[in-house]
Design a protein around this motif. Structure first.
Motif, PDB file in Angstrom:
ATOM      1  N   ALA A   7       0.830  -1.205   0.000  1.00 42.79           N
ATOM      2  CA  ALA A   7       0.000   0.000   0.000  1.00 42.79           C
ATOM      3  C   ALA A   7       0.867   1.258   0.000  1.00 42.79           C
ATOM      4  CB  ALA A   7      -0.925  -0.005   1.212  1.00 42.79           C
ATOM      5  N   ALA A   8       1.917   1.267   0.817  1.00 45.40           N
ATOM      6  CA  ALA A   8       2.809   2.425   0.878  1.00 45.40           C
ATOM      7  C   ALA A   8       3.502   2.648  -0.460  1.00 45.40           C
ATOM      8  CB  ALA A   8       3.841   2.231   1.982  1.00 45.40           C
ATOM      9  N   ARG A   9       3.878   1.550  -1.111  1.00 46.23           N
ATOM     10  CA  ARG A   9       4.535   1.671  -2.421  1.00 46.23           C
ATOM     11  C   ARG A   9       3.574   2.252  -3.452  1.00 46.23           C
ATOM     12  NH1 ARG A   9       8.705  -2.827  -4.247  1.00 46.23           N
ATOM     13  NH2 ARG A   9       9.608  -1.865  -2.380  1.00 46.23           N
ATOM     14  N   GLU A 144       6.548  21.267   0.972  1.00 43.39           N
ATOM     15  CA  GLU A 144       7.048  20.366   2.007  1.00 43.39           C
ATOM     16  C   GLU A 144       5.979  19.459   2.600  1.00 43.39           C
ATOM     17  OE1 GLU A 144      10.004  19.574   2.557  1.00 43.39           O
ATOM     18  OE2 GLU A 144      10.839  21.092   1.229  1.00 43.39           O
ATOM     19  N   VAL A 145       4.726  19.929   2.673  1.00 43.94           N
ATOM     20  CA  VAL A 145       3.658  19.046   3.147  1.00 43.94           C
ATOM     21  C   VAL A 145       3.511  17.866   2.191  1.00 43.94           C
ATOM     22  CG1 VAL A 145       1.149  18.884   3.478  1.00 43.94           C
ATOM     23  CG2 VAL A 145       2.409  20.797   4.450  1.00 43.94           C
ATOM     24  N   GLY A 146       3.832  18.092   0.911  1.00 43.96           N
ATOM     25  CA  GLY A 146       3.818  16.995  -0.043  1.00 43.96           C
ATOM     26  C   GLY A 146       5.069  16.148   0.001  1.00 43.96           C
ATOM     27  N   TRP A 147       6.243  16.783  -0.058  1.00 47.42           N
ATOM     28  CA  TRP A 147       7.501  16.023  -0.139  1.00 47.42           C
ATOM     29  C   TRP A 147       7.823  15.302   1.176  1.00 47.42           C
ATOM     30  CZ3 TRP A 147       7.125  16.017  -4.827  1.00 47.42           C
ATOM     31  CH2 TRP A 147       7.191  17.121  -5.666  1.00 47.42           C
ATOM     32  N   ARG A 148       8.011  16.072   2.239  1.00 43.50           N
ATOM     33  CA  ARG A 148       8.426  15.476   3.516  1.00 43.50           C
ATOM     34  C   ARG A 148       7.250  15.078   4.399  1.00 43.50           C
ATOM     35  NH1 ARG A 148      12.821  16.476   0.529  1.00 43.50           N
ATOM     36  NH2 ARG A 148      12.113  18.638   0.468  1.00 43.50           N
ATOM     37  N   GLY A 149       6.033  15.585   4.084  1.00 44.75           N
ATOM     38  CA  GLY A 149       4.872  15.230   4.878  1.00 44.75           C
ATOM     39  C   GLY A 149       4.090  14.042   4.340  1.00 44.75           C
ATOM     40  N   TYR A 150       4.280  13.729   3.056  1.00 46.67           N
ATOM     41  CA  TYR A 150       3.547  12.601   2.457  1.00 46.67           C
ATOM     42  C   TYR A 150       4.481  11.608   1.767  1.00 46.67           C
ATOM     43  CZ  TYR A 150      -0.133  10.005   0.053  1.00 46.67           C
ATOM     44  OH  TYR A 150      -0.967   9.000  -0.371  1.00 46.67           O
ATOM     45  N   LEU A 151       5.252  12.082   0.789  1.00 44.28           N
ATOM     46  CA  LEU A 151       6.061  11.155  -0.007  1.00 44.28           C
ATOM     47  C   LEU A 151       7.151  10.476   0.811  1.00 44.28           C
ATOM     48  CD1 LEU A 151       6.765   9.883  -2.700  1.00 44.28           C
ATOM     49  CD2 LEU A 151       8.105  11.935  -3.264  1.00 44.28           C
ATOM     50  N   GLN A 152       7.879  11.239   1.613  1.00 42.49           N
ATOM     51  CA  GLN A 152       8.987  10.649   2.371  1.00 42.49           C
ATOM     52  C   GLN A 152       8.540   9.540   3.320  1.00 42.49           C
ATOM     53  OE1 GLN A 152      12.349  13.075   3.914  1.00 42.49           O
ATOM     54  NE2 GLN A 152      11.727  12.367   5.931  1.00 42.49           N
ATOM     55  N   PRO A 153       7.526   9.756   4.174  1.00 39.99           N
ATOM     56  CA  PRO A 153       7.132   8.661   5.079  1.00 39.99           C
ATOM     57  C   PRO A 153       6.638   7.427   4.335  1.00 39.99           C
ATOM     58  CG  PRO A 153       5.621  10.527   5.254  1.00 39.99           C
ATOM     59  CD  PRO A 153       6.789  10.996   4.475  1.00 39.99           C
ATOM     60  N   ARG A 154       5.986   7.600   3.197  1.00 36.56           N
ATOM     61  CA  ARG A 154       5.526   6.444   2.445  1.00 36.56           C
ATOM     62  C   ARG A 154       6.684   5.731   1.744  1.00 36.56           C
ATOM     63  NH1 ARG A 154       1.934   9.336   3.872  1.00 36.56           N
ATOM     64  NH2 ARG A 154      -0.235   8.696   4.136  1.00 36.56           N
ATOM     65  N   SER A 155       7.666   6.486   1.314  1.00 37.32           N
ATOM     66  CA  SER A 155       8.848   5.869   0.720  1.00 37.32           C
ATOM     67  C   SER A 155       9.597   5.034   1.749  1.00 37.32           C
ATOM     68  CB  SER A 155       9.766   6.950   0.143  1.00 37.32           C
ATOM     69  OG  SER A 155       9.104   7.694  -0.860  1.00 37.32           O
ATOM     70  N   ILE A 156       9.601   5.499   3.002  1.00 40.23           N
ATOM     71  CA  ILE A 156      10.234   4.738   4.081  1.00 40.23           C
ATOM     72  C   ILE A 156       9.433   3.473   4.370  1.00 40.23           C
ATOM     73  CG2 ILE A 156      10.826   4.764   6.537  1.00 40.23           C
ATOM     74  CD1 ILE A 156      11.406   7.771   6.222  1.00 40.23           C
ATOM     75  N   ALA A 158       7.470   1.945   2.412  1.00 37.35           N
ATOM     76  CA  ALA A 158       7.493   1.066   1.243  1.00 37.35           C
ATOM     77  C   ALA A 158       8.766   0.231   1.171  1.00 37.35           C
ATOM     78  CB  ALA A 158       7.344   1.889  -0.031  1.00 37.35           C
ATOM     79  N   GLY A 159       9.747   0.570   2.000  1.00 35.67           N
ATOM     80  CA  GLY A 159      10.991  -0.191   2.010  1.00 35.67           C
ATOM     81  C   GLY A 159      11.950   0.183   0.906  1.00 35.67           C
ATOM     82  N   PHE A 160      11.778   1.377   0.311  1.00 34.43           N
ATOM     83  CA  PHE A 160      12.722   1.814  -0.714  1.00 34.43           C
ATOM     84  C   PHE A 160      14.124   1.860  -0.112  1.00 34.43           C
ATOM     85  CE2 PHE A 160       9.254   4.442  -3.064  1.00 34.43           C
ATOM     86  CZ  PHE A 160       8.697   3.261  -3.546  1.00 34.43           C
TER      87      PHE A 160
END
Length: 284
Positions: A7-9, A144-156, A158-160
């Protein structure tokens, strides 16, 4: 692969595709209107709010919590570091450029002939370091709400392998149309400038990403983003010039890349980055 990882991916990749698509459409409209310098500033703020808008839409559709954005203030030392660190990188960049002869002091044309140009720059820099950074918070918040507030935690989640780098790559691609075909940076080598921009924005993303993880708050990275733009663009770029400035100085030049890469390398070698990542992965 666990369901939450899948789901995160999907969320990370879906967000990336949607942001790049809507930003590209927005940037085409800006280019057709004559470029960034031909449109009102509020239009550019609208572009910077595309990541926030997409992330909010995905949260609403997916019934996801908004709490993970990191709304709490975070430690004061984190905010202080967020302001000072980009200022230091900008100072290093233009200090190195001056020492190597890449740039020289060149006051804006409207101040030509002023009897004390250096004093004028210092007073202007003090004002811009406050006013421009404060105004820049509006646009920086949207990104930043998009990059570090949404994408970054999901990338983490997701196991990237390198989630902060992945976030930086998407962040960089988001800017490319206005660099290659527009007037984000005016150079005779737009593709080379685009390559330097990508090489610089990745270590910037690592530094900003660590700041978000270390403080648990979105506000330090919002401030860091605005501080970066304010110091590079208003405090230094407007007052220094040289034929190779766009490639060696400026916010996307070689010296800027070196400055942020050195900070990112220090975070990695000191173990600070690994500890922050371990804590984030343990809590996912």
């Amino acid at each position: 692969m666990r369901q939450d990882v899948r789901a995160a991916r999907r969320q990370a990749l879906g967000f990336s595709v949607l942001v790049l698509l809507f930003a590209a459409l927005y940037e085409v409209a800006i280019l057709r209107a004559g470029g960034m310098r031909a449109v009102p500033g509020v239009i550019l703020f609208g572009l910077m709010w595309v990541p926030l808008s997409v992330s909010f839409a995905l949260r609403i559709v997916g019934r996801e919590s908004f709490a993970e954005v990191g709304w709490r203030r975070g430690p004061w030392r984190g905010l202080a570091l967020a302001y000072v660190l980009p200022a230091g990188c900008a100072g290093f960049t233009y200090g190195a450029a001056l020492l190597t002869g890449v740039v020289s002091f060149a006051p804006p044309e409207k101040f030509a002939g002023h009897p004390a140009p250096v004093s004028l720059w210092l007073s202007s820099a003090a004002m811009d370091a406050t006013l421009m950074v404060a105004i820049g918070l509006i646009g920086a918040f949207g990104e930043e709400v998009g990059w570090r507030g949404y994408l970054q935690p999901r990338s983490i989640r997701a196991g990237f392998r390198a989630p902060l780098v992945f976030t930086g790559v998407i962040w960089g691609l988001y800017h490319l149309p206005l660099i290659v075909w527009g007037d984000y940076t005016l150079t005779a080598w737009p593709w080379l400038t685009a390559g330097l921009f990508m090489a610089t924005i990745v270590p910037v993303s690592v530094v900003f990403g660590w700041l978000r993880l270390a403080t648990g708050s979105i506000w330090p990275v919002v401030l860091a983003h605005s501080s970066h733009n304010g110091f590079f663009q208003a405090v230094f770029d407007a007052w220094f010039a040289g034929p190779l400035e766009p490639l060696l100085a400026g916010e996307v030049g070689v010296f800027s890349c070196v400055a942020y890469s050195a900070v990112a390398l220090w975070l990695w070698r000191s173990g600070r980055l690994a500890r922050a990542m371990a804590t984030a992965r343990a809590s996912r």
